[in-house]
Design an enzyme around this catalytic site. Structure first.
Site, PDB file in Angstrom:
ATOM      1  N   SER A   1      -9.840  -5.707  10.627  1.00  0.00           N
ATOM      2  CA  SER A   1     -11.082  -5.050  10.215  1.00  0.00           C
ATOM      3  C   SER A   1     -11.910  -6.096   9.487  1.00  0.00           C
ATOM      4  O   SER A   1     -11.446  -6.691   8.509  1.00  0.00           O
ATOM      5  CB  SER A   1     -10.757  -3.867   9.288  1.00  0.00           C
ATOM      6  OG  SER A   1     -11.888  -3.057   9.088  1.00  0.00           O
TER       7      SER A   1
ATOM      8  N   GLU B   1      -5.751  -0.599  15.785  1.00  0.00           N
ATOM      9  CA  GLU B   1      -6.402  -1.556  14.879  1.00  0.00           C
ATOM     10  C   GLU B   1      -5.460  -2.678  14.466  1.00  0.00           C
ATOM     11  O   GLU B   1      -4.321  -2.437  14.085  1.00  0.00           O
ATOM     12  CB  GLU B   1      -6.894  -0.828  13.621  1.00  0.00           C
ATOM     13  CG  GLU B   1      -7.585  -1.756  12.628  1.00  0.00           C
ATOM     14  CD  GLU B   1      -7.721  -1.154  11.241  1.00  0.00           C
ATOM     15  OE1 GLU B   1      -7.855  -1.927  10.276  1.00  0.00           O
ATOM     16  OE2 GLU B   1      -7.660   0.090  11.113  1.00  0.00           O
TER      17      GLU B   1
ATOM     18  N   ARG C   1       2.522   1.355  10.345  1.00  0.00           N
ATOM     19  CA  ARG C   1       2.033   1.736   9.017  1.00  0.00           C
ATOM     20  C   ARG C   1       3.154   1.565   7.997  1.00  0.00           C
ATOM     21  O   ARG C   1       4.056   2.392   7.908  1.00  0.00           O
ATOM     22  CB  ARG C   1       1.518   3.181   9.026  1.00  0.00           C
ATOM     23  CG  ARG C   1       0.675   3.545   7.815  1.00  0.00           C
ATOM     24  CD  ARG C   1       0.117   4.952   7.967  1.00  0.00           C
ATOM     25  NE  ARG C   1      -0.726   5.087   9.144  1.00  0.00           N
ATOM     26  CZ  ARG C   1      -2.024   4.758   9.192  1.00  0.00           C
ATOM     27  NH1 ARG C   1      -2.617   4.280   8.115  1.00  0.00           N
ATOM     28  NH2 ARG C   1      -2.721   4.908  10.296  1.00  0.00           N
TER      29      ARG C   1
ATOM     30  N   ARG D   1       1.418  -6.105  12.802  1.00  0.00           N
ATOM     31  CA  ARG D   1       0.861  -5.451  13.990  1.00  0.00           C
ATOM     32  C   ARG D   1       0.722  -6.435  15.145  1.00  0.00           C
ATOM     33  O   ARG D   1       0.840  -6.050  16.311  1.00  0.00           O
ATOM     34  CB  ARG D   1      -0.481  -4.791  13.654  1.00  0.00           C
ATOM     35  CG  ARG D   1      -0.324  -3.601  12.713  1.00  0.00           C
ATOM     36  CD  ARG D   1      -1.566  -2.744  12.634  1.00  0.00           C
ATOM     37  NE  ARG D   1      -1.345  -1.600  11.749  1.00  0.00           N
ATOM     38  CZ  ARG D   1      -2.153  -0.543  11.668  1.00  0.00           C
ATOM     39  NH1 ARG D   1      -3.238  -0.483  12.421  1.00  0.00           N
ATOM     40  NH2 ARG D   1      -1.879   0.448  10.841  1.00  0.00           N
TER      41      ARG D   1
ATOM     42  N   ARG E   1       0.843  -1.202   0.000  1.00  0.00           N
ATOM     43  CA  ARG E   1       0.000   0.000   0.000  1.00  0.00           C
ATOM     44  C   ARG E   1       0.872   1.244   0.000  1.00  0.00           C
ATOM     45  O   ARG E   1       1.840   1.335   0.753  1.00  0.00           O
ATOM     46  CB  ARG E   1      -0.929   0.009   1.212  1.00  0.00           C
ATOM     47  CG  ARG E   1      -1.854  -1.197   1.248  1.00  0.00           C
ATOM     48  CD  ARG E   1      -2.832  -1.161   2.393  1.00  0.00           C
ATOM     49  NE  ARG E   1      -3.605  -2.396   2.450  1.00  0.00           N
ATOM     50  CZ  ARG E   1      -4.535  -2.664   3.363  1.00  0.00           C
ATOM     51  NH1 ARG E   1      -4.803  -1.776   4.297  1.00  0.00           N
ATOM     52  NH2 ARG E   1      -5.191  -3.807   3.341  1.00  0.00           N
TER      53      ARG E   1
END
Length: 433
Positions: A361, A358, A286, A399, A271
């Site tokens: 999701s 987070e 990130r 994460r 990403r």
């Protein structure tokens, strides 16, 4: 993609629901849509009139010929009608393409159960599990802990640039163990079929799950010598294996007995993090490249919300087995992803930040992706019906690594290995640099 009949039937209501999503953002050019729809209706009405006229004239020609009378004038009228019909058909095709283009940029409608809110401040906590650990020594973050175990950001930057990570030794092994553990739980305990998928896909594949055309800036284009794919399409690195797993049913008609389809895969995800400048620049939270174990379900529309709760539980199971405190959040309208009708986020406790972040999701997209994909099943009445698609992280590996390093850190800089992971590390109980 939304059902265009919803907009045709009650455009104002659809726009009102869309406006509860994150704003300011022009989800739909209402004026353009209305103008195209008005022209479409006019053309279709005129087409029906012309077809009726042509049929009547054709009968008249037959009668004239039967009586031996000249039909040249009537034949000329039929030819003129044919020319206008052909012109109308070309314009109707162009209008449909323009309407399709407009709809591709429109997000899914929030489910009525989703709270209305402008951003993450409007999210609702559903539940918590576990109690954050109390430390009797100064907490270090995963960057400091990981450096002793082979977590190397400097080499990542040297090789690729900012937001890339290099791992070696104990931390690389821990990262691999986490992914294997997640796959084993999802396949052995939750009934998912493990898959290995391409990491590079064409534009049609990304269009099917909603990444294109709206989010092209978030993707990494993959080109070789400036060339495109074998079919002439641009190629992109996958942002998640949701893309590849969900596209398995593109242009397919499944038997109702085939549902639900449960698929999982461990892949890297790529990403560009467009728009995230300055956010989470330290560490692994990130990244441009990270690993994830993805869960996808293709289900009967009648049970997609049951499946959403089930999948949320499948993601929670990983955190519980690892003993990591977390909370489950119901995202509000302003914080949901483009294709989601309802989303549950799992947020894991990160001690060095003193907050939940987070880590998964899980979303029900209802028929939004299936309509783009033309993914259907034959229902009990023998008619083709769109499936519902769901996706979720089970979990984000990087994460989870962050959470393990920080929650299981020791005063001497070592990291205790969670019991669930020890079989994947030959029984090692503590990782030391």
């Amino acid at each position: 993609m939304l059902d265009i009949q919803l907009l045709r039937k009650d455009l104002a209501s659809v726009v009102a629901r869309l406006e509860t999503r994150q704003s300011p953002q022009p989800f739909l050019d209402v004026a353009a849509f209305s103008a195209l729809e008005a022209e479409r209706k006019t053309l279709q009405t005129r087409t029906e009139e012309l077809q009726a006229q042509r049929n009547a004239l054709s009968r008249q020609i037959g009668q004239l010929k039967a009586r031996g009378e000249p039909a040249d004038a009537v034949l000329a009228q039929v030819a003129a009608i044919k020319q206008e019909l052909e012109s109308s058909a070309v314009r109707l095709d162009a209008i449909q393409a323009e309407l399709q283009s407009l709809l591709l940029a429109v997000p899914n409608l929030p489910h009525p159960s989703v709270p209305v809110g402008p951003d993450e401040s409007g999210n609702v906590e559903l539940r918590r599990w576990g109690t954050p650990r109390s430390f009797d020594f100064e907490i270090q973050d995963h960057v400091e802990i990981g450096a002793r175990l082979g977590l190397d950001f400097a080499t990542g930057v040297k090789l690729a640039g900012a937001r890339f990570t290099f791992m070696r030794g104990p931390v690389a092994r821990l990262h691999r163990a986490l992914a294997q553990f997640m796959l084993d739980v999802q396949t052995r305990e939750h009934g998912y079929t493990e898959c290995y998928t391409p990491y590079i896909v064409n534009a049609d594949t990304l269009r099917g799950t909603g990444q294109l055309p709206k989010f092209e800036a978030d993707l990494f284009a993959a080109k070789k010598g400036g060339q495109e794919g074998d079919d002439g399409q641009a190629l992109y690195l996958i942002p998640t294996s949701e893309v590849t797993l969900t596209n398995v049913v593109r242009d397919e008609i499944l038997a109702e007995s085939d549902l639900p389809v449960r698929l999982t895969a461990h892949t890297p995800c790529f990403r560009s993090e467009a728009g995230s400048a300055g956010r989470d620049t330290r560490g692994m939270i990130r990244q441009h490249q990270f690993d994830k174990v993805e869960m996808v379900q293709i289900v009967h529309p009648d049970r997609s919300y049951e499946a959403l709760d089930e999948m949320t539980g499948h993601a929670e199971a990983i955190l519980q087995k690892l003993g990591l405190p977390y909370r489950v959040m119901l995202l509000c309208t302003g914080d949901m992803g483009f294709g989601a009708a309802r989303t549950h986020d799992l947020e894991v406790w990160v001690p060095a930040q003193g907050t939940y972040r987070e880590i998964s999701s899980v979303s029900n997209c209802e028929a939004f992706q299936a309509r783009r994909l033309q993914a259907r099943f034959k229902n009990a009445q023998g008619k083709n019906e769109l499936v519902h698609t769901l996706n979720g992280s089970g979990l984000a590996v990087g994460r989870t690594l962050v959470a393990v390093l920080e929650n299981y850190q020791n005063a001497d800089g070592s990291v205790t290995v969670p019991e669930a992971l020890r079989p994947y590390l030959d029984g090692v109980e503590v990782l030391r640099g």
